[in-house]
Design an enzyme around this catalytic site. Structure first.
Site, PDB file in Angstrom:
ATOM      1  N   HIS A   1       0.843  -1.206   0.000  1.00 19.69           N
ATOM      2  CA  HIS A   1       0.000   0.000   0.000  1.00 19.69           C
ATOM      3  C   HIS A   1       0.875   1.252   0.000  1.00 19.69           C
ATOM      4  CE1 HIS A   1      -4.255  -1.452   1.294  1.00 19.69           C
ATOM      5  NE2 HIS A   1      -3.669  -2.307   0.483  1.00 19.69           N
TER       6      HIS A   1
ATOM      7  N   TYR B   1      -9.381   5.677   7.732  1.00 22.44           N
ATOM      8  CA  TYR B   1      -9.646   5.941   9.155  1.00 22.44           C
ATOM      9  C   TYR B   1     -10.589   7.142   9.191  1.00 22.44           C
ATOM     10  CZ  TYR B   1      -5.281   3.332  10.231  1.00 22.44           C
ATOM     11  OH  TYR B   1      -4.289   2.389  10.344  1.00 22.44           O
TER      12      TYR B   1
ATOM     13  N   PRO C   1      -4.903   0.517  18.801  1.00 19.13           N
ATOM     14  CA  PRO C   1      -4.675  -0.007  17.448  1.00 19.13           C
ATOM     15  C   PRO C   1      -4.645   1.049  16.340  1.00 19.13           C
ATOM     16  CG  PRO C   1      -6.903  -0.508  18.188  1.00 19.13           C
ATOM     17  CD  PRO C   1      -6.189   0.078  19.366  1.00 19.13           C
TER      18      PRO C   1
ATOM     19  N   LYS D   1       0.317  -0.152  15.146  1.00 20.79           N
ATOM     20  CA  LYS D   1       1.715  -0.228  15.582  1.00 20.79           C
ATOM     21  C   LYS D   1       2.043  -1.423  16.472  1.00 20.79           C
ATOM     22  CE  LYS D   1       3.112   2.951  13.216  1.00 20.79           C
ATOM     23  NZ  LYS D   1       3.700   2.393  12.027  1.00 20.79           N
TER      24      LYS D   1
ATOM     25  N   TYR E   1       3.813   6.336  10.222  1.00 21.25           N
ATOM     26  CA  TYR E   1       2.987   5.219   9.749  1.00 21.25           C
ATOM     27  C   TYR E   1       3.848   4.138   9.093  1.00 21.25           C
ATOM     28  CZ  TYR E   1      -1.374   2.995   8.353  1.00 21.25           C
ATOM     29  OH  TYR E   1      -2.421   2.113   8.225  1.00 21.25           O
TER      30      TYR E   1
HETATM   31  C1  PHB Z   1      -6.540  -4.196  10.731  1.00 22.49           C
HETATM   32  O1  PHB Z   1      -6.535  -4.440   9.524  1.00 22.49           O
HETATM   33  O2  PHB Z   1      -6.967  -5.026  11.559  1.00 22.49           O
HETATM   34  C2  PHB Z   1      -6.049  -2.890  11.191  1.00 22.49           C
HETATM   35  C3  PHB Z   1      -5.494  -2.005  10.279  1.00 22.49           C
HETATM   36  C4  PHB Z   1      -5.042  -0.778  10.685  1.00 22.49           C
HETATM   37  C5  PHB Z   1      -5.135  -0.435  12.015  1.00 22.49           C
HETATM   38  C6  PHB Z   1      -5.666  -1.306  12.948  1.00 22.49           C
HETATM   39  C7  PHB Z   1      -6.118  -2.547  12.525  1.00 22.49           C
HETATM   40  O3  PHB Z   1      -4.705   0.795  12.412  1.00 22.49           O
END
Ligand code: PHB
Ligand code: APR
Length: 393
Positions: A75, A203, A295, A299, A387
Site C-alpha cells: 500500500h 480511518y 490499534p 503499531k 505510519y
Molecule cells: C486491521 O486491519 O486489523 C487494522 C489495520 C489498521 C489499524 C488497525 C487494525 O490501524
C-alpha cells in the site's frame, strides 16, 4: 523435577517469542520456547494487519517472508476522513516507503511453520511459569507441563509473554514503573469475505464515532467501528454494524460497500501502556509484555517486532562477538523508540475518535488538526513517517 539447559529461555510463543527464536536460531543460538496456550490457539487469534517496511525486512532476514511476498498487498497510502471530508496520506510520495497489508495471524503461522520444521523445542500448555534468579548468571524458569515440574536454566530469559504474562511482574515492584492511559471506548471489529470497500485503508472520525475500513486481501475485509466498552458483540448484529459503518464512512464510500455475513466479531479495548525498565538482570521484556498501543495506526505488532530485532542483535553481539554493550543499552535504546511510537498511536487516537468527555473546544481542535494535515505537506509527512515506521537507530 525435570531439568533442561539452554542459552535463551523464551516465555511466550506469540509473534515476538517466535521471531526471537528464529533470529537466534539463524545465528546458531539455542532457545526453548514456552507458552501457556497451544499452537492452534495462538494461530487463531485475530489481530491487526499492516506491516511496516522494516518489519517486512526483518521477516525477510529471518527467512519467513516467502508467503508474505506472494500474498501481501503493498500500500502506497491511506486516507483520513473527517465528517465526510477525505485526505489521502501518500506515504510513498512523502517517505519513499510503503506498508504491506498481511494479517498478524499469517505472520504467526509462517513463523510457527519454520520453527517446527527446524525442530525448535517448544513446551505448550504450560502453567505456573515463574522466572527466578534474574540477577544471577544462571537464571532459570520453572513451570508445570503435563503434570511434571520443570526447571530450565539458561543465560538469559526473554519475557515475550504479552500484556497478561508473568515476566513483567518478575521485576521487583520497587524497580518497575508503569505508565498507562485507558480510552473510554472500544473497537468492534468484523471480518467478512467481500472485497474491501476501498483499495486503501480509511480511518474516519464522524460525529457518531470512529470507523476503520481495512482488509486482509482483495476478497476479505476487516472493518471496525468505535463502540461503547459495555457493549457486547451480540448487541451488534451485522445489519446494525453495516448501517453504522456506512454512516460513519459517508455516502461516497458507502456506495461501494458490499455486505455479507461476518465470520468474526469481537470488541477490543484501547490502551496505551509502557513498563520501564525493559531489562532486569538477565531478564529482557519485549513486545506486549512491556507495552501496549491503541490499534489506531497499527503499531502493536510492528513495535513488538522492532524490540525483537534490537534484542536479537544484542544477544548475537554477546554470543558471537563477546560484546555486551548492546545488551547493556537494550532497555534505554528500545524505550526511546517505544515512547515515540506510543506518542504517535496516542495522538492519532486522540484525533480520530469521539471522546465522551470532549468539549466543543476539543472538537474544534480535532477539526483544526485535520485541516492542518490537509493543507500542510509537512504535517502529512510527519504522519506518513510514523505510519511507515520510525528507524531502529
Ligand atoms: C486491521 O486491519 O486489523 C487494522 C489495520 C489498521 C489499524 C488497525 C487494525 O490501524
Ligand atoms: N507463560 C507462558 N506463556 C504465556 C504466559 C505465561 N505466564 N502468559 C502469556 N503467555 C503467552 C500467550 O499465550 C501468548 O501466546 O505469551 C504469548 C504472548 O503473545 P502476544 O500477546 O501476541 O504478544 P507478542 O508476541 O508480544 O505480540 C505482539 O502485537 O499487534 C500486537 O497485541 C498484538 O499480539 C500482538 C502483539
Amino acid at each position: 523435577m525435570k531439568t533442561l539447559k539452554t542459552q535463551v529461555c523464551i516465555i511466550g510463543s506469540g509473534p515476538s517469542g517466535l521471531l526471537l527464536s528464529q533470529l537466534l536460531a539463524n545465528a546458531g543460538i539455542d532457545t526453548v520456547v514456552l507458552d501457556r496456550k497451544d499452537r492452534a490457539y495462538i494461530e487463531g487469534r485475530i489481530r491487526a494487519g499492516v506491516l511496516e517496511q522494516g518489519t517486512v525486512k526483518a521477516l525477510e532476514e529471518a527467512g519467513v517472508a516467502e508467503r508474505l511476498h506472494r500474498e501481501g498487498l503493498a500500500h502506497d497510502g491511506f486516507e483520513l476522513a473527517f465528517d465526510g471530508d477525505r485526505h489521502r496520506i501518500d506515504i510513498k510520495a512523502l517517505t519513499g516507503k510503503t506498508v504491506t497489508v498481511y494479517g498478524q495471524t499469517e505472520v504467526t503461522k509462517d513463523l510457527f511453520e519454520k520453527r517446527i520444521a527446524e525442530a525448535q523445542r517448544f513446551f505448550f500448555n504450560v502453567s505456573e511459569v515463574a522466572p527466578y534468579d534474574l540477577k544471577s548468571d544462571q537464571p532459570c524458569v520453572r513451570f508445570r507441563h503435563e503434570n511434571e515440574d520443570w526447571t530450565i536454566s539458561c543465560d538469559y530469559i526473554a519475557g515475550c509473554d504479552g500484556f497478561h504474562g508473568v515476566s513483567r511482574n518478575a521485576i521487583p515492584s520497587e524497580v518497575l514503573r508503569t505508565f498507562e492511559r485507558v480510552y473510554p471506548f472500544g473497537w468492534l471489529g468484523i471480518l467478512v469475505d467481500k472485497p474491501p470497500v476501498s483499495p486503501e485503508l480509511i480511518y474516519a472520525n464522524h460525529e457518531r464515532g470512529f470507523a476503520l475500513a481495512s482488509m486482509r486481501s482483495e476478497t476479505r475485509s476487516r472493518y471496525y467501528v468505535q463502540c461503547d466498552l459495555r457493549d457486547d458483540p451480540a448487541d451488534w448484529p451485522d445489519e446494525r454494524f453495516y448501517e453504522e459503518f456506512a454512516r460513519r464512512l459517508g455516502p461516497d464510500v458507502a456506495r461501494t460497500l458490499e455486505t455479507g455475513p461476518s465470520f468474526e466479531k469481537s470488541i477490543a479495548p484501547l490502551r496505551s501502556f509502557v513498563a520501564e525498565p525493559m531489562r532486569y538482570g538477565n531478564l529482557f521484556l519485549a513486545g506486549d509484555a512491556a507495552h501496549i498501543v491503541p490499534p489506531t495506526g497499527a503499531k502493536g505488532l510492528n513495535l513488538a517486532l522492532a524490540d525483537i530485532r534490537i534484542l536479537a542483535r544484542a544477544l548475537i553481539a554477546h554470543y558471537r562477538d563477546g560484546i555486551d554493550a548492546h545488551i547493556d543499552a537494550y532497555s534505554e535504546t528500545v524505550l526511546r523508540r517505544v515512547w515515540k511510537v506510543e506518542r504517535f498511536s496516542w495522538q492519532l487516537s486522540l484525533l480520530m475518535h469521539q471522546f465522551p468527555e470532549n468539549s466543543p473546544f476539543e472538537k474544534r481542535m480535532q477539526r483544526a488538526e485535520f485541516d492542518h494535515l490537509q493543507s500542510s505537506e509537512t504535517a502529512s509527512r510527519a504522519v506518513a513517517e510514523n505510519y511507515v515506521g520510525l528507524p531502529l537507530e
